[in-house]
Design a protein around this motif. Structure first.
Motif, PDB file in Angstrom:
ATOM      1  N   HIS A 131      -6.646 -59.562 -13.722  1.00 43.40           N
ATOM      2  CA  HIS A 131      -7.907 -58.867 -13.456  1.00 43.40           C
ATOM      3  C   HIS A 131      -7.946 -57.617 -14.299  1.00 43.40           C
ATOM      4  O   HIS A 131      -6.936 -56.939 -14.443  1.00 43.40           O
ATOM      5  CB  HIS A 131      -8.009 -58.477 -11.978  1.00 43.40           C
ATOM      6  CG  HIS A 131      -7.979 -59.670 -11.064  1.00 43.40           C
ATOM      7  ND1 HIS A 131      -9.088 -60.378 -10.725  1.00 43.40           N
ATOM      8  CD2 HIS A 131      -6.922 -60.266 -10.451  1.00 43.40           C
ATOM      9  CE1 HIS A 131      -8.737 -61.381  -9.914  1.00 43.40           C
ATOM     10  NE2 HIS A 131      -7.420 -61.329  -9.735  1.00 43.40           N
ATOM     11  N   SER A 169      -8.736 -53.699 -15.075  1.00 43.97           N
ATOM     12  CA  SER A 169      -8.787 -52.468 -14.286  1.00 43.97           C
ATOM     13  C   SER A 169      -8.814 -51.299 -15.224  1.00 43.97           C
ATOM     14  O   SER A 169      -8.696 -51.443 -16.435  1.00 43.97           O
ATOM     15  CB  SER A 169      -7.570 -52.373 -13.351  1.00 43.97           C
ATOM     16  OG  SER A 169      -6.424 -52.164 -14.108  1.00 43.97           O
ATOM     17  N   GLN A 215      -0.415 -46.385  -9.774  1.00 46.92           N
ATOM     18  CA  GLN A 215      -1.051 -46.340  -8.457  1.00 46.92           C
ATOM     19  C   GLN A 215      -0.042 -45.999  -7.368  1.00 46.92           C
ATOM     20  O   GLN A 215      -0.350 -45.281  -6.425  1.00 46.92           O
ATOM     21  CB  GLN A 215      -1.733 -47.679  -8.170  1.00 46.92           C
ATOM     22  CG  GLN A 215      -2.970 -47.918  -9.024  1.00 46.92           C
ATOM     23  CD  GLN A 215      -3.571 -49.283  -8.782  1.00 46.92           C
ATOM     24  OE1 GLN A 215      -2.862 -50.250  -8.517  1.00 46.92           O
ATOM     25  NE2 GLN A 215      -4.885 -49.382  -8.904  1.00 46.92           N
ATOM     26  N   HIS A 248      -8.804 -46.856  -3.697  1.00 47.94           N
ATOM     27  CA  HIS A 248      -9.681 -47.746  -2.957  1.00 47.94           C
ATOM     28  C   HIS A 248      -8.966 -49.056  -2.638  1.00 47.94           C
ATOM     29  O   HIS A 248      -8.271 -49.630  -3.483  1.00 47.94           O
ATOM     30  CB  HIS A 248     -10.952 -48.028  -3.767  1.00 47.94           C
ATOM     31  CG  HIS A 248     -12.029 -48.656  -2.947  1.00 47.94           C
ATOM     32  ND1 HIS A 248     -12.035 -49.997  -2.649  1.00 47.94           N
ATOM     33  CD2 HIS A 248     -13.115 -48.121  -2.349  1.00 47.94           C
ATOM     34  CE1 HIS A 248     -13.090 -50.276  -1.916  1.00 47.94           C
ATOM     35  NE2 HIS A 248     -13.762 -49.153  -1.708  1.00 47.94           N
ATOM     36  N   ASP A 299      -9.867 -52.000  -2.554  1.00 47.27           N
ATOM     37  CA  ASP A 299     -10.196 -53.103  -3.455  1.00 47.27           C
ATOM     38  C   ASP A 299      -9.430 -53.024  -4.770  1.00 47.27           C
ATOM     39  O   ASP A 299      -9.263 -54.028  -5.464  1.00 47.27           O
ATOM     40  CB  ASP A 299     -11.697 -53.093  -3.771  1.00 47.27           C
ATOM     41  CG  ASP A 299     -12.496 -53.648  -2.606  1.00 47.27           C
ATOM     42  OD1 ASP A 299     -11.875 -54.150  -1.657  1.00 47.27           O
ATOM     43  OD2 ASP A 299     -13.737 -53.562  -2.652  1.00 47.27           O
ATOM     44  N   LYS A 300      -8.966 -51.824  -5.128  1.00 48.08           N
ATOM     45  CA  LYS A 300      -8.355 -51.632  -6.435  1.00 48.08           C
ATOM     46  C   LYS A 300      -6.867 -51.315  -6.376  1.00 48.08           C
ATOM     47  O   LYS A 300      -6.180 -51.385  -7.386  1.00 48.08           O
ATOM     48  CB  LYS A 300      -9.075 -50.492  -7.172  1.00 48.08           C
ATOM     49  CG  LYS A 300     -10.545 -50.775  -7.439  1.00 48.08           C
ATOM     50  CD  LYS A 300     -11.181 -49.631  -8.191  1.00 48.08           C
ATOM     51  CE  LYS A 300     -12.651 -49.913  -8.503  1.00 48.08           C
ATOM     52  NZ  LYS A 300     -12.815 -51.062  -9.414  1.00 48.08           N
ATOM     53  N   ASN A 301      -6.395 -50.894  -5.228  1.00 43.96           N
ATOM     54  CA  ASN A 301      -5.001 -50.461  -5.108  1.00 43.96           C
ATOM     55  C   ASN A 301      -4.358 -51.174  -3.927  1.00 43.96           C
ATOM     56  O   ASN A 301      -4.734 -50.955  -2.767  1.00 43.96           O
ATOM     57  CB  ASN A 301      -4.940 -48.947  -4.930  1.00 43.96           C
ATOM     58  CG  ASN A 301      -3.537 -48.400  -5.061  1.00 43.96           C
ATOM     59  OD1 ASN A 301      -2.560 -49.107  -4.877  1.00 43.96           O
ATOM     60  ND2 ASN A 301      -3.436 -47.116  -5.390  1.00 43.96           N
TER      61      ASN A 301
END
Length: 431
Positions: free
Chosen positions: A78, A80, A110, A152, A154-156
């Motif tokens: 994905h 990012s 992250q 977030h 959704d991202k982490n």
């Protein structure tokens, strides 16, 4: 911010409707928007449930093109902000078990952000957002946007990212509101907590026999109910309870003016036995107020019935206004007054006409005040002059007196100070 709270609630309601209808992407969008406008625990919980539902749906047996996926064995890439992230089955390769057991992707950067945020105490809002205490509102928003994107859900997918995201949202919620930020800066604790800032109130916070604490600010209703509530301050239309079950008073201040309500509870024989004690208790509650009113009235009596005439004005220097020179009868100090005003003073004029300058007369008291003012002024000048002379002497002597011109030091010590000499001449201080 507080002004966005209503809009945040609307977005939360829309997100719940989308979630119930199965439209998870739209639900997630509006839940996130609600948090961005005004973070609430309901919105955060809803967002977490939506993310979990999306993850569960993505781990199902089929996809849009009909191919079978197995999240435990497949690898998916994905895009990012930090590059390409890879999903795998091993936590050592950058995955973590999320809600519902799904694998969530993350990067080393992250993980670093999550650890930094979680290393802060939950109320260290400036440290959480990594900003200075005197920063502007724009810097707060910028720091929040950066961290919200990095943390977030959704991202982490790093361990602890959800908790770190909540800490960042809470810090932004407090620091973006001027009133909450001011309260936090003063107390160092969560201003929305029931006990927030209590430890910093110090002596201003006190516990009263009425069952509550207050910090100096009381509404008219609270003040009235504190005295007449029979043991409790009624809030929001309630009634303070009396320990004897006796009459309870409450007050309200509205468009209809000041209103009181008297309510009697049925306590049977216990109420009748306590009526005498209740009356004494009410009197003790009112006693400080009655004493305050009494002292105020008594202090005003001398002003109400006073017939004294103020003393005439004077100056120690002649001018067009103070054009008459006089000399006090005690120390012989010269002073100047306005002729018509001085001669028109009823008490002093009578003493002058009768040649009355004995002790206790109006003229004697007036000139005694003139002498006190004059000598006090001289004494202040004399003291300052002595201090200046001492500083000059010390500067001349220097450290340990090495290389000192002692003749010059002696000359400084023998210098006369005019105001001090005048006090000696008047006999106020000894030679």
């Amino acid at each position: 911010m507080e002004g966005n709270k209503d809009e945040a609630i609307k977005c939360l309601s829309i997100a719940q409707k989308y979630r119930d209808a199965g439209n998870l992407p739209s639900a997630r969008k509006f839940a996130q928007k609600s948090i961005n406008l005004f973070s609430t625990s309901e919105a955060v919980k809803l967002l977490e449930s939506i993310v979990a539902a999306e993850a569960s749906a993505g781990a199902g047996p089929s996809t849009a093109n009909g191919n079978t996926q197995a999240s435990s064995s497949s690898t998916e890439t994905h895009p990012s902000a930090s590059g390409a992230k890879h999903r795998s089955t091993s936590s050592a390769n950058g995955t973590a078990g999320g809600m519902g057991g799904e694998k969530r992707e993350f990067t080393a950067e992250q993980v670093k952000v999550v650890k930094r945020v979680k290393a802060c105490k939950v109320t260290e809002y400036y440290e959480i957002l990594s900003i200075k205490k005197d920063c502007e509102e724009a810097e707060i928003k910028k720091a929040y946007r950066k961290l919200a994107l990095a943390l977030h859900p959704d991202k982490n997918g790093a361990p602890g990212a959800d908790e770190a995201f909540k800490m960042v949202s809470k810090a932004f919620q407090v620091l973006s509101d001027p009133q909450k930020r001011a309260a936090y800066d003063q107390s160092g604790s969560d201003p929305e907590s029931r006990f927030g800032g209590m430890s910093s109130r110090g002596p201003g916070f006190s516990t009263t026999p009425f069952g509550g604490g207050f910090d100096g600010e009381m509404s008219p209703e609270d003040l009235f109910n504190m005295f007449f509530g029979g043991g409790g301050m009624a809030m929001n239309g309630g009634f303070g309870g009396s320990p004897f079950g006796g009459p309870v008073f409450t007050a309200s201040f509205g468009q209809g003016g000041f209103r009181t309500t008297r309510m009697r509870t049925n306590a049977g024989g216990a109420q009748q036995q306590a009526e005498g004690a209740q009356g004494r208790s009410l009197l003790m509650q009112l006693l400080p107020l009655l004493l305050l009113i009494g002292f105020t009235f008594l202090s005003a009596i001398p002003d109400l019935f006073s017939t004294s005439v103020p003393d005439p004005r004077y100056s120690f220097s002649p001018s067009s206004r103070f054009n008459v020179e006089r000399q006090t009868g005690g120390m012989g100090i010269k002073y100047h007054v306005n002729g018509p005003e001085f001669n028109g003073h009823p008490h002093i004029a009578a003493d002058i006409a009768g040649g009355n300058q004995r002790r206790g007369s109006a003229l004697s008291q007036f000139e005694g005040q003139v002498e006190r003012v004059y000598t006090n002024s001289l004494y202040g000048d004399c003291q300052r002059g002595v201090e200046r002379r001492q500083r000059r002497r010390d500067a001349e002597v220097g450290v340990f007196g090495i290389g000192t011109d002692w003749e010059k030091v002696k000359a400084i010590e023998t210098e006369k100070i005019e105001s001090c000499e005048e006090l000696k001449r008047l006999g106020v201080i000894k030679s």
